[in-house]
Design a protein around this motif. Structure first.
Motif, PDB file in Angstrom:
ATOM      1  N   SER A 158       2.829   9.640 -19.859  1.00 44.42           N
ATOM      2  CA  SER A 158       2.025   8.444 -19.627  1.00 44.42           C
ATOM      3  C   SER A 158       2.899   7.200 -19.565  1.00 44.42           C
ATOM      4  CB  SER A 158       0.973   8.289 -20.725  1.00 44.42           C
ATOM      5  OG  SER A 158       1.591   8.159 -21.994  1.00 44.42           O
ATOM      6  N   LEU A 159       3.892   7.130 -20.434  1.00 36.88           N
ATOM      7  CA  LEU A 159       4.800   5.981 -20.413  1.00 36.88           C
ATOM      8  C   LEU A 159       5.559   5.911 -19.095  1.00 36.88           C
ATOM      9  CD1 LEU A 159       6.046   3.609 -21.946  1.00 36.88           C
ATOM     10  CD2 LEU A 159       7.754   5.194 -22.883  1.00 36.88           C
ATOM     11  N   ALA A 160       6.041   7.078 -18.637  1.00 32.73           N
ATOM     12  CA  ALA A 160       6.795   7.104 -17.382  1.00 32.73           C
ATOM     13  C   ALA A 160       5.907   6.744 -16.192  1.00 32.73           C
ATOM     14  CB  ALA A 160       7.410   8.490 -17.184  1.00 32.73           C
ATOM     15  N   LEU A 161       4.704   7.347 -16.123  1.00 30.41           N
ATOM     16  CA  LEU A 161       3.837   7.103 -14.984  1.00 30.41           C
ATOM     17  C   LEU A 161       3.282   5.682 -14.974  1.00 30.41           C
ATOM     18  CD1 LEU A 161       1.860  10.447 -14.602  1.00 30.41           C
ATOM     19  CD2 LEU A 161       3.594   9.523 -13.084  1.00 30.41           C
ATOM     20  N   ILE A 162       2.958   5.147 -16.137  1.00 31.95           N
ATOM     21  CA  ILE A 162       2.450   3.773 -16.196  1.00 31.95           C
ATOM     22  C   ILE A 162       3.542   2.792 -15.776  1.00 31.95           C
ATOM     23  CG2 ILE A 162       1.646   1.960 -17.762  1.00 31.95           C
ATOM     24  CD1 ILE A 162       0.090   4.178 -19.238  1.00 31.95           C
ATOM     25  N   SER A 163       4.782   3.085 -16.165  1.00 33.69           N
ATOM     26  CA  SER A 163       5.905   2.250 -15.707  1.00 33.69           C
ATOM     27  C   SER A 163       6.016   2.295 -14.193  1.00 33.69           C
ATOM     28  CB  SER A 163       7.210   2.728 -16.351  1.00 33.69           C
ATOM     29  OG  SER A 163       7.144   2.632 -17.761  1.00 33.69           O
ATOM     30  N   LEU A 164       5.869   3.504 -13.628  1.00 38.71           N
ATOM     31  CA  LEU A 164       5.882   3.626 -12.167  1.00 38.71           C
ATOM     32  C   LEU A 164       4.691   2.901 -11.544  1.00 38.71           C
ATOM     33  CD1 LEU A 164       6.938   7.363 -11.689  1.00 38.71           C
ATOM     34  CD2 LEU A 164       8.270   5.329 -11.097  1.00 38.71           C
ATOM     35  N   GLY A 165       3.529   2.960 -12.232  1.00 34.37           N
ATOM     36  CA  GLY A 165       2.351   2.261 -11.730  1.00 34.37           C
ATOM     37  C   GLY A 165       2.570   0.759 -11.661  1.00 34.37           C
ATOM     38  N   ILE A 166       3.214   0.217 -12.688  1.00 38.48           N
ATOM     39  CA  ILE A 166       3.504  -1.225 -12.689  1.00 38.48           C
ATOM     40  C   ILE A 166       4.477  -1.571 -11.558  1.00 38.48           C
ATOM     41  CG2 ILE A 166       4.574  -3.085 -14.020  1.00 38.48           C
ATOM     42  CD1 ILE A 166       3.490  -1.673 -16.547  1.00 38.48           C
ATOM     43  N   LEU A 167       5.498  -0.721 -11.374  1.00 40.70           N
ATOM     44  CA  LEU A 167       6.439  -0.952 -10.279  1.00 40.70           C
ATOM     45  C   LEU A 167       5.741  -0.853  -8.925  1.00 40.70           C
ATOM     46  CD1 LEU A 167       9.560   1.040 -11.554  1.00 40.70           C
ATOM     47  CD2 LEU A 167       9.271  -1.454 -11.436  1.00 40.70           C
ATOM     48  N   THR A 168       4.790   0.077  -8.832  1.00 38.56           N
ATOM     49  CA  THR A 168       4.011   0.202  -7.596  1.00 38.56           C
ATOM     50  C   THR A 168       3.203  -1.056  -7.334  1.00 38.56           C
ATOM     51  OG1 THR A 168       3.846   2.600  -7.848  1.00 38.56           O
ATOM     52  CG2 THR A 168       2.216   1.543  -6.441  1.00 38.56           C
ATOM     53  N   GLY A 169       2.605  -1.615  -8.401  1.00 37.63           N
ATOM     54  CA  GLY A 169       1.867  -2.860  -8.254  1.00 37.63           C
ATOM     55  C   GLY A 169       2.746  -3.998  -7.787  1.00 37.63           C
ATOM     56  N   VAL A 170       3.955  -4.069  -8.337  1.00 34.73           N
ATOM     57  CA  VAL A 170       4.904  -5.114  -7.910  1.00 34.73           C
ATOM     58  C   VAL A 170       5.257  -4.939  -6.437  1.00 34.73           C
ATOM     59  CG1 VAL A 170       7.247  -5.995  -8.242  1.00 34.73           C
ATOM     60  CG2 VAL A 170       5.837  -5.436 -10.230  1.00 34.73           C
ATOM     61  N   ALA A 171       5.539  -3.669  -6.049  1.00 39.11           N
ATOM     62  CA  ALA A 171       5.883  -3.406  -4.649  1.00 39.11           C
ATOM     63  C   ALA A 171       4.730  -3.758  -3.721  1.00 39.11           C
ATOM     64  CB  ALA A 171       6.265  -1.931  -4.483  1.00 39.11           C
ATOM     65  N   LEU A 172       3.513  -3.423  -4.129  1.00 42.05           N
ATOM     66  CA  LEU A 172       2.340  -3.729  -3.302  1.00 42.05           C
ATOM     67  C   LEU A 172       2.152  -5.237  -3.187  1.00 42.05           C
ATOM     68  CD1 LEU A 172       0.021  -2.392  -1.764  1.00 42.05           C
ATOM     69  CD2 LEU A 172      -1.310  -2.419  -3.865  1.00 42.05           C
ATOM     70  N   TRP A 173       2.341  -5.961  -4.286  1.00 43.30           N
ATOM     71  CA  TRP A 173       2.207  -7.421  -4.273  1.00 43.30           C
ATOM     72  C   TRP A 173       3.228  -8.048  -3.335  1.00 43.30           C
ATOM     73  CZ3 TRP A 173       4.376 -12.134  -5.061  1.00 43.30           C
ATOM     74  CH2 TRP A 173       3.521 -13.203  -5.375  1.00 43.30           C
ATOM     75  N   LEU A 174       4.459  -7.530  -3.350  1.00 36.24           N
ATOM     76  CA  LEU A 174       5.514  -8.087  -2.500  1.00 36.24           C
ATOM     77  C   LEU A 174       5.317  -7.730  -1.024  1.00 36.24           C
ATOM     78  CD1 LEU A 174       8.628  -7.376  -4.769  1.00 36.24           C
ATOM     79  CD2 LEU A 174       7.532  -9.590  -4.351  1.00 36.24           C
ATOM     80  N   CYS A 175       4.834  -6.500  -0.783  1.00 39.46           N
ATOM     81  CA  CYS A 175       4.675  -6.036   0.603  1.00 39.46           C
ATOM     82  C   CYS A 175       3.383  -6.511   1.260  1.00 39.46           C
ATOM     83  CB  CYS A 175       4.726  -4.509   0.653  1.00 39.46           C
ATOM     84  SG  CYS A 175       6.329  -3.818   0.176  1.00 39.46           S
ATOM     85  N   ALA A 176       2.477  -7.102   0.473  1.00 37.72           N
ATOM     86  CA  ALA A 176       1.203  -7.551   1.040  1.00 37.72           C
ATOM     87  C   ALA A 176       1.400  -8.553   2.165  1.00 37.72           C
ATOM     88  CB  ALA A 176       0.332  -8.159  -0.059  1.00 37.72           C
ATOM     89  N   GLY A 177       2.473  -9.337   2.074  1.00 36.88           N
ATOM     90  CA  GLY A 177       2.732 -10.332   3.112  1.00 36.88           C
ATOM     91  C   GLY A 177       3.026  -9.750   4.481  1.00 36.88           C
ATOM     92  N   LEU A 178       3.280  -8.432   4.546  1.00 44.16           N
ATOM     93  CA  LEU A 178       3.579  -7.797   5.835  1.00 44.16           C
ATOM     94  C   LEU A 178       2.317  -7.470   6.633  1.00 44.16           C
ATOM     95  CD1 LEU A 178       6.351  -5.283   4.670  1.00 44.16           C
ATOM     96  CD2 LEU A 178       6.675  -7.511   5.767  1.00 44.16           C
ATOM     97  N   VAL A 179       1.152  -7.553   5.989  1.00 42.82           N
ATOM     98  CA  VAL A 179      -0.098  -7.173   6.674  1.00 42.82           C
ATOM     99  C   VAL A 179      -0.325  -7.961   7.962  1.00 42.82           C
ATOM    100  CG1 VAL A 179      -2.621  -7.187   6.465  1.00 42.82           C
ATOM    101  CG2 VAL A 179      -1.217  -6.269   4.621  1.00 42.82           C
ATOM    102  N   PRO A 180      -0.166  -9.296   7.962  1.00 44.38           N
ATOM    103  CA  PRO A 180      -0.372 -10.027   9.231  1.00 44.38           C
ATOM    104  C   PRO A 180       0.600  -9.599  10.329  1.00 44.38           C
ATOM    105  CG  PRO A 180      -0.399 -11.535   7.370  1.00 44.38           C
ATOM    106  CD  PRO A 180       0.066 -10.223   6.839  1.00 44.38           C
ATOM    107  N   LEU A 181       1.813  -9.166   9.943  1.00 47.22           N
ATOM    108  CA  LEU A 181       2.775  -8.716  10.940  1.00 47.22           C
ATOM    109  C   LEU A 181       2.359  -7.384  11.563  1.00 47.22           C
ATOM    110  CD1 LEU A 181       6.109  -9.537   9.047  1.00 47.22           C
ATOM    111  CD2 LEU A 181       4.967 -10.896  10.815  1.00 47.22           C
ATOM    112  N   VAL A 182       1.679  -6.551  10.750  1.00 43.99           N
ATOM    113  CA  VAL A 182       1.264  -5.230  11.225  1.00 43.99           C
ATOM    114  C   VAL A 182      -0.074  -5.285  11.963  1.00 43.99           C
ATOM    115  CG1 VAL A 182       0.674  -2.879  10.512  1.00 43.99           C
ATOM    116  CG2 VAL A 182       2.529  -4.105   9.369  1.00 43.99           C
TER     117      VAL A 182
END
Length: 301
Positions: free
Chosen positions: A178-202
């Motif tokens: 759970s600790l490992a996966l939740i850490s990955l989940g938080i990193l996934t959230g960060v990646a999604l937040w950063l990549c959201a700006g690409l939506v208008p380009l796509v």
């Protein structure tokens, strides 16, 4: 609710076959997962969309496509695939009738859970459409982007559960996993937040408002991971009824929250309702598990 020019017979057949084939395929895949055959589990689930896409290419390349023809073709392909997998995996020996009844009874809470999750995910669309169809579209984009980015997390979970259930030290391993996966989940959230700006380009500049929706919902996969671990605790304790009850409460909470929050707050209200309904499920499960442990201690005393 469908347009009047849609062929109703073919549409009805497609709806029934879609539910039946997807449900049967998932059930057969889960049976392989329970036997620790993770590659077969993945192959069965991947096979259904692959076969449908292949059928689409063949149908479009060999005939003049029509809506009615495609509806029937799509329905038949899904049903044929599910039946073929069922026949292929059918054991030689007949299973015990009582065991089958037990499986059906034990599976009912998970049926309710699946319906609850679908209701929570889709009921916001018609409410958002009353405000504006663009609002419903932005919510759909945010949900699909979140699903796409969180696929690796889902794959890790599916590979992990059978091993944890079969492990005598499952609870100790659960804390580490759970600790490992939740850490990955938080990193996934960060990646999604950063990549959201690409939506208008796509998708184009018209979808720039979807960026904020994706960023608001970026942390939902982490909360869903917590719900999955809570599910594991309930199932490992042989209290699957908790799963059905908690998801029922979660769906009722989601309906009430969406009805109250979406009209005044729109897209933000829909996303807030998604977070709060997940929290309601987790809180209900943990409360019932804690009450059950307390009751067991009192009986022993």
């Amino acid at each position: 609710m469908l347009p009047h020019d849609v062929p109703w017979v073919a549409t009805s057949a497609l709806i029934v076959m879609e539910v039946a084939s997807a449900s049967m395929t998932d059930l057969l895949a889960r049976s392989e997962q329970a036997r620790h055959r993770i590659s077969q589990y993945g192959a069965i689930n991947a096979g259904l969309p692959f076969v449908r896409l292949l059928a689409l290419v063949i149908y479009a390349g060999t005939t003049v496509p029509t809506l009615n023809g495609w509806l029937w073709f799509y329905a038949c392909v899904g049903g044929t695939y599910a039946v073929a997998i069922y026949v292929h995996l059918q054991p030689k020996e007949h299973s015990d009738t009582d065991a089958r009844k037990l499986s059906i009874r034990e599976g009912l809470p998970f049926v309710g859970a699946a319906l609850s999750l679908r209701l929570q995910a889709e009921f916001n669309k018609p409410l958002l459409a009353r405000i504006g169809f663009d609002q419903a579209a932005y919510m759909g984009i945010a949900q699909r982007a979140t699903d796409l980015v969180s696929l690796p997390l889902m794959a890790l979970q599916e590979a992990l559960w059978p091993r944890l259930y079969a492990d005598n030290e499952g609870h100790a391993r659960l804390r580490k996993a759970s600790l490992a996966l939740i850490s990955l989940g938080i990193l996934t959230g960060v990646a999604l937040w950063l990549c959201a700006g690409l939506v208008p380009l796509v998708l184009g500049k018209d979808f720039i408002l979807a960026v904020s929706a994706i960023r608001w919902i970026a942390w939902l996969p982490t909360l869903q991971l917590l719900r999955s671990f809570s599910n594991f605790q309930a199932v490992a304790a042989h209290r699957t009824g908790i799963v059905g009850v908690s998801y029922m409460i979660g769906s009722l909470a989601a309906l009430c929250l969406m009805a109250e929050l979406i009209p005044p707050f729109g897209l933000r209200g829909a996303i807030a309702a998604a977070y709060l309904s997940e929290m309601a499920i987790i809180a209900t499960q943990q409360f019932m598990l804690l009450a059950g442990r307390q009751h067991s201690r009192e009986r022993k005393q």
